[in-house]
Write an enzyme that holds these catalytic residues in place. Structure first.
Site, mmCIF file in Angstrom:
data_model
loop_
_atom_site.group_PDB
_atom_site.id
_atom_site.type_symbol
_atom_site.label_atom_id
_atom_site.label_comp_id
_atom_site.label_asym_id
_atom_site.label_seq_id
_atom_site.Cartn_x
_atom_site.Cartn_y
_atom_site.Cartn_z
ATOM 1 N N TYR A 146 -19.473 40.027 -15.742
ATOM 2 C CA TYR A 146 -19.108 39.105 -16.818
ATOM 3 C C TYR A 146 -19.160 39.858 -18.134
ATOM 4 C CZ TYR A 146 -19.341 35.018 -19.949
ATOM 5 O OH TYR A 146 -19.102 34.094 -20.932
ATOM 6 N N ASP A 241 -20.788 48.059 -20.581
ATOM 7 C CA ASP A 241 -21.217 46.791 -21.174
ATOM 8 C C ASP A 241 -22.727 46.684 -20.970
ATOM 9 O OD1 ASP A 241 -21.865 44.266 -21.911
ATOM 10 O OD2 ASP A 241 -20.346 43.248 -20.693
ATOM 11 N N LYS A 269 -27.546 40.356 -27.024
ATOM 12 C CA LYS A 269 -28.829 39.814 -26.566
ATOM 13 C C LYS A 269 -30.030 40.412 -27.322
ATOM 14 C CE LYS A 269 -26.748 37.769 -22.637
ATOM 15 N NZ LYS A 269 -25.757 38.145 -21.659
HETATM 16 C C1 LIG Z 1 -24.185 37.768 -21.895
HETATM 17 C C2 LIG Z 1 -23.231 38.829 -21.619
HETATM 18 C C3 LIG Z 1 -22.012 38.912 -22.310
HETATM 19 C C4 LIG Z 1 -21.553 37.855 -23.272
HETATM 20 O O1 LIG Z 1 -22.393 37.740 -24.376
HETATM 21 P P1 LIG Z 1 -22.365 36.372 -25.225
HETATM 22 O O2 LIG Z 1 -23.280 36.683 -26.363
HETATM 23 O O3 LIG Z 1 -22.873 35.295 -24.310
HETATM 24 O O4 LIG Z 1 -20.984 36.134 -25.646
HETATM 25 C C5 LIG Z 1 -21.203 40.001 -22.080
HETATM 26 N N1 LIG Z 1 -21.551 40.958 -21.210
HETATM 27 C C6 LIG Z 1 -22.710 40.903 -20.511
HETATM 28 C C7 LIG Z 1 -23.051 42.009 -19.564
HETATM 29 C C8 LIG Z 1 -23.577 39.824 -20.678
HETATM 30 O O5 LIG Z 1 -24.694 39.759 -19.959
#
Ligand SMILES: *Cc1c(COP(=O)(O)O)cnc(C)c1O
Length: 431
Positions: A146, A241, A269
């Site tokens: 994701y 990511d 995060k």
């Molecule tokens: C949470 C997450 C996202 C998206 O971040 P948001 O702040 O919720 O938009 C993208 N990539 C990874 C790996 C994530 O865990």
């Protein structure tokens, strides 16, 4: 014994008349695990407190950010102090370069970066930048990963998309989705084949170096460096990511743990200490393609927000100063929880596959090894749902989906480990 959740249930009903599903992010609605989502009033350290006076050990940490536990005093103080100087200016502040410098010290692959407000924005823009820099349209991502909810990345995505069992999203034009190639994770041959089929058309590979959004899945030895080699051989970029793994698996994220240097990295995060903040960065040559220096446009009214910068700086400062103590302790605590419950499941005859990397882990309700989304999908999600409800009733709040990683914070200690194992002992014997 069912939890008293009367007030939470009333609040959920009121919310449902105003917010679709009663929530602002789908998985919060507990659809895949059943039962009522408690409404939270406050949190401190490792604990969440709900509107009905129940207390829970928090095992999802706001989905990743709260590595120091809730309401960590230096973070609270930093936000309070910054708020007194106004919540936003829309002009540059010293704090942006202060935090950028800290990020760069932790991530040597990041020569320049830009702050945005969410992981979604960071990944969306990193993709745009990779396309602008290479002049190519196609993107490789992996099933169950994701990268936020931007159009081109909502293809075979993990997290809530996987939880709700939808292949993509309505509202994403086929012309957009067509440029996203979704391949199985941990399979270099599939990546080689994709490049062979489209030799000069693929701009980048984007990957969660340790998958969190299909539940926790580690890369096989050599996989990440293999991705980098294949991408570079074909003139494409590798984007790691690290929105979830950055500052969590080590101070320098998964890229330090696995010794791999990407072209671009996305962070989120933890970087904002619980406030809306994210970033993307990498080689200066690529980052200089961004406006105002280059032709790739990106902007944000609240980007680099002073409260988010203050919370991020306070969080990273604590992590940097206490790195030697924090990361081994997180590893030890998480291991005690993950393997402790695995042993209880074995005793109870419940098939459970435990995946753990550092302070992220998942208990998959399957006897299969979980190395990609297909094997994660062999999990008995109904059994997970029963386990989730029983654990909640026993005072432990797990992420409400089989396809999400659980997180441990520095506020989790021996008392919380014992509470979790006691809860699991009861939950697995009855489930
Ligand atoms: C949470 C997450 C996202 C998206 O971040 P948001 O702040 O919720 O938009 C993208 N990539 C990874 C790996 C994530 O865990």
């Amino acid at each position: 014994m069912p939890l008293p959740l009367n007030r939470s249930r009333q609040l959920q009903q009121r919310a449902e008349s105003l917010l679709p599903g009663g929530v602002d992010s789908p998985v919060r609605a507990f659809r895949s695990v059943g039962g009522d989502p408690p409404f939270v009033t406050r949190a401190e350290g490792a604990y969440l407190y709900d509107e009905d006076g129940n207390r829970y050990v928090d095992m999802f940490g706001s989905w990743g950010p709260m590595i120091l536990g809730h309401a960590f005093p230096p973070v609270v103080e930093a936000i309070r102090e910054a708020a007194g100087r106004s919540a936003s200016f829309g002009a540059s502040t010293a704090a942006e370069a202060d935090l950028a410098l800290m990020v760069q010290e932790c991530f040597p692959s990041i020569e320049k970066l830009r702050f945005v407000n969410s992981g979604t924005e960071a990944c969306m823009t990193a993709i745009r930048l990779a396309r602008g820099f290479t002049g190519r349209n196609f993107v490789i991502k992996f099933e169950g990963c994701y990268h936020g909810h931007s159009d081109s990345l909502l293809v075979k995505a993990g997290s809530g998309v996987a939880t709700l069992g939808i292949p993509g999203s309505a509202g994403v034009p086929a012309e957009t989705a067509m440029h996203t190639l979704a391949l199985p994770f941990n399979d270099l041959e599939a990546v080689r084949a994709a490049f062979a089929a489209r030799p000069k058309e693929i701009a980048c590979i984007i990957v969660e170096p340790v998958v969190g959004n299909a539940g926790a899945i580690a890369p096989l030895p050599g996989y990440l460096n293999g991705l980098r080699d294949i991408a570079h051989r074909h003139g494409a970029l590798l984007i790691l990511d690290e929105v979830m793994t950055g500052f969590r698996l080590s101070l320098g994220g998964a890229q330090r743990l696995y010794d791999i240097k990407p072209d671009l990295t996305t962070l989120g995060k933890i970087i904002g200490g619980g406030l809306p903040c994210a970033a993307f960065g990498g080689r200066a040559e690529i980052m200089n393609y961004l406006a105002p220096l280059g032709p790739v446009y990106q902007a944000g009214t609240l980007s680099g927000n002073p409260l988010a910068m203050a919370a991020g700086i306070a969080t990273l400062q604590h992590l940097i100063e206490n790195e030697q103590a924090i990361y081994p302790q997180l590893q030890k605590t998480t291991e005690a929880i993950a393997t402790g419950v695995a042993a209880i499941a074995r005793e109870a005859g419940v098939p459970l596959m435990t995946n753990q990397v550092g302070s992220m882990f998942t208990w998959f309700f399957t006897s299969n090894m979980v190395t990609n989304f297909a094997s994660a999908s062999t999990s008995d999600t109904a059994a997970f749902g029963r386990f989730h409800r029983a654990m909640l009733e026993a005072g432990v709040w797990l992420p409400p989906s089989q396809f999400e990683a659980a997180f441990v914070s520095t506020a989790h200690g021996p008392a919380e480990v014992k509470a979790i194992l006691d809860a699991a002992l009861r939950s697995l014997q009855t489930s």
